[in-house]
Design a protein around this motif. Structure first.
Motif, PDB file in Angstrom:
ATOM      1  N   LYS A  84      -3.058  16.707  17.445  1.00 13.15           N
ATOM      2  CA  LYS A  84      -2.326  16.870  16.003  1.00 13.15           C
ATOM      3  C   LYS A  84      -3.664  17.024  14.937  1.00 13.15           C
ATOM      4  O   LYS A  84      -4.797  16.742  15.414  1.00 13.15           O
ATOM      5  N   SER A  85      -3.285  17.327  13.757  1.00 10.63           N
ATOM      6  CA  SER A  85      -4.353  17.434  12.617  1.00 10.63           C
ATOM      7  C   SER A  85      -5.318  16.269  12.475  1.00 10.63           C
ATOM      8  O   SER A  85      -4.889  15.083  12.761  1.00 10.63           O
ATOM      9  N   SER A  86      -6.523  16.649  12.335  1.00 10.14           N
ATOM     10  CA  SER A  86      -7.474  15.510  12.291  1.00 10.14           C
ATOM     11  C   SER A  86      -7.053  14.670  10.884  1.00 10.14           C
ATOM     12  O   SER A  86      -7.312  13.434  10.888  1.00 10.14           O
ATOM     13  N   TYR A  87      -6.515  15.260   9.924  1.00 10.49           N
ATOM     14  CA  TYR A  87      -6.133  14.427   8.633  1.00 10.49           C
ATOM     15  C   TYR A  87      -4.964  13.454   9.100  1.00 10.49           C
ATOM     16  O   TYR A  87      -4.986  12.386   8.410  1.00 10.49           O
ATOM     17  N   ALA A  88      -3.759  14.182   9.607  1.00 12.78           N
ATOM     18  CA  ALA A  88      -2.848  13.008  10.288  1.00 12.78           C
ATOM     19  C   ALA A  88      -3.662  12.038  11.088  1.00 12.78           C
ATOM     20  O   ALA A  88      -2.857  10.730  10.949  1.00 12.78           O
ATOM     21  N   THR A  89      -4.333  12.398  11.995  1.00 10.63           N
ATOM     22  CA  THR A  89      -5.243  11.110  12.728  1.00 10.63           C
ATOM     23  C   THR A  89      -5.645   9.977  11.827  1.00 10.63           C
ATOM     24  O   THR A  89      -5.391   8.892  11.951  1.00 10.63           O
ATOM     25  N   GLY A  90      -6.390  10.689  10.815  1.00 11.60           N
ATOM     26  CA  GLY A  90      -7.089   9.847   9.969  1.00 11.60           C
ATOM     27  C   GLY A  90      -6.002   8.838   9.049  1.00 11.60           C
ATOM     28  O   GLY A  90      -6.270   7.601   8.721  1.00 11.60           O
ATOM     29  N   LEU A  91      -5.063   9.498   8.466  1.00 11.37           N
ATOM     30  CA  LEU A  91      -3.918   8.830   7.801  1.00 11.37           C
ATOM     31  C   LEU A  91      -3.266   7.817   8.535  1.00 11.37           C
ATOM     32  O   LEU A  91      -3.225   6.519   7.991  1.00 11.37           O
ATOM     33  N   THR A  92      -2.843   8.128   9.912  1.00 10.00           N
ATOM     34  CA  THR A  92      -2.292   7.186  10.866  1.00 10.00           C
ATOM     35  C   THR A  92      -3.247   5.865  11.214  1.00 10.00           C
ATOM     36  O   THR A  92      -2.822   4.859  10.857  1.00 10.00           O
ATOM     37  N   LEU A  93      -4.486   6.101  11.236  1.00  4.55           N
ATOM     38  CA  LEU A  93      -5.273   5.255  11.538  1.00  4.55           C
ATOM     39  C   LEU A  93      -5.360   4.156  10.154  1.00  4.55           C
ATOM     40  O   LEU A  93      -5.564   2.872  10.372  1.00  4.55           O
ATOM     41  N   ALA A  94      -5.264   4.665   8.990  1.00  8.29           N
ATOM     42  CA  ALA A  94      -5.540   4.252   7.726  1.00  8.29           C
ATOM     43  C   ALA A  94      -4.335   3.235   7.369  1.00  8.29           C
ATOM     44  O   ALA A  94      -4.572   2.119   7.150  1.00  8.29           O
ATOM     45  N   LYS A  95      -3.159   3.924   8.022  1.00 13.30           N
ATOM     46  CA  LYS A  95      -2.083   2.925   7.675  1.00 13.30           C
ATOM     47  C   LYS A  95      -2.064   2.035   8.756  1.00 13.30           C
ATOM     48  O   LYS A  95      -1.733   0.724   8.223  1.00 13.30           O
ATOM     49  N   GLN A  96      -2.740   2.150   9.883  1.00 16.57           N
ATOM     50  CA  GLN A  96      -2.809   0.844  10.803  1.00 16.57           C
ATOM     51  C   GLN A  96      -3.917   0.033  10.652  1.00 16.57           C
ATOM     52  O   GLN A  96      -3.771  -1.103  11.298  1.00 16.57           O
ATOM     53  N   GLY A  97      -4.783   0.244   9.655  1.00 15.48           N
ATOM     54  CA  GLY A  97      -5.762  -0.632   9.436  1.00 15.48           C
ATOM     55  C   GLY A  97      -6.938  -0.851  10.547  1.00 15.48           C
ATOM     56  O   GLY A  97      -7.562  -1.469  10.588  1.00 15.48           O
ATOM     57  N   THR A  98      -7.165   0.479  11.111  1.00 15.74           N
ATOM     58  CA  THR A  98      -7.985   0.785  12.310  1.00 15.74           C
ATOM     59  C   THR A  98      -8.720   2.132  12.273  1.00 15.74           C
ATOM     60  O   THR A  98      -8.723   2.548  11.411  1.00 15.74           O
ATOM     61  N   ASP A  99      -9.658   2.168  13.135  1.00 15.13           N
ATOM     62  CA  ASP A  99     -10.600   3.323  13.110  1.00 15.13           C
ATOM     63  C   ASP A  99     -10.568   3.742  14.820  1.00 15.13           C
ATOM     64  O   ASP A  99      -9.830   3.108  15.670  1.00 15.13           O
ATOM     65  N   LEU A 100     -10.974   4.868  14.937  1.00 17.18           N
ATOM     66  CA  LEU A 100     -11.149   5.409  16.424  1.00 17.18           C
ATOM     67  C   LEU A 100     -11.933   4.691  17.290  1.00 17.18           C
ATOM     68  O   LEU A 100     -11.450   4.523  18.317  1.00 17.18           O
TER      69      LEU A 100
END
Length: 165
Positions: A84-100
């Motif tokens: 999936k898009s790198s932007y969607a991945t980043g937004l999803t992680l931000a929403k979850q309060g975590t990182d890769l």
């Protein structure tokens, strides 16, 4: 407009911006379209179109920095890992309060969940590669890729655009 709105729109983009088939010529046309757009707008970006099997198109335009190729590689790796898009991945992680690193053990040196890389999906096959732009703010990198995909696929951009912030 918030993260949920953007994630909803990106999901729509990822569903709509799929190819019936994808050849090396298609990849070259996509890269050339992005290059022409960047030149017309005088944008200093790096553009990459890569399949899982090989690179298809690469260009660094005047004004790009030596860091941009590394951002391209890291954003592309993110699409290759999550399809999936790198932007969607980043937004999803931000929403979850975590990182890769925390969630998946993936190092920042190899992955970047920032806007600008979008999956190349063939209907009935799935993700076969990624198209990536780096050099602008991440949301603008993402928008530039979506605009090119919509144009190449003959899709109306208006319902696919992210809302203005």
């Amino acid at each position: 407009m918030g993260i949920d709105d953007d994630l909803g729109r990106i999901a729509l983009q990822e569903k709509a911006l799929q190819f019936d088939s994808f050849s090396l010529d298609t990849g070259w046309a996509l890269g050339a379209l992005l290059q022409d757009t960047a030149r017309q707008r005088k944008l200093g970006v790096v553009i990459d179109v890569s399949l899982f099997s090989m690179p298809v198109f690469y260009a660094a335009l005047e004004g790009a920095s030596p860091d941009n190729p590394h951002w391209v590689r890291r954003k592309r790796n993110t699409v290759f890992r999550f399809f999936k898009s790198s932007y969607a991945t980043g937004l999803t992680l931000a929403k979850q309060g975590t990182d890769l690193q925390t969630k998946f053990g993936l190092p920042d040196s190899d992955y970047a969940p920032h806007g600008g890389s979008f999956p190349i999906v063939v209907k009935g096959t799935g993700c076969i590669g990624a198209v990536t732009v780096s050099g602008l703010p991440q949301r603008t990198d993402h928008d530039m890729v979506v605009e090119a995909l919509a144009s190449l696929l003959g899709q109306d951009l208006a319902p696919l655009k992210l809302a203005d912030h």
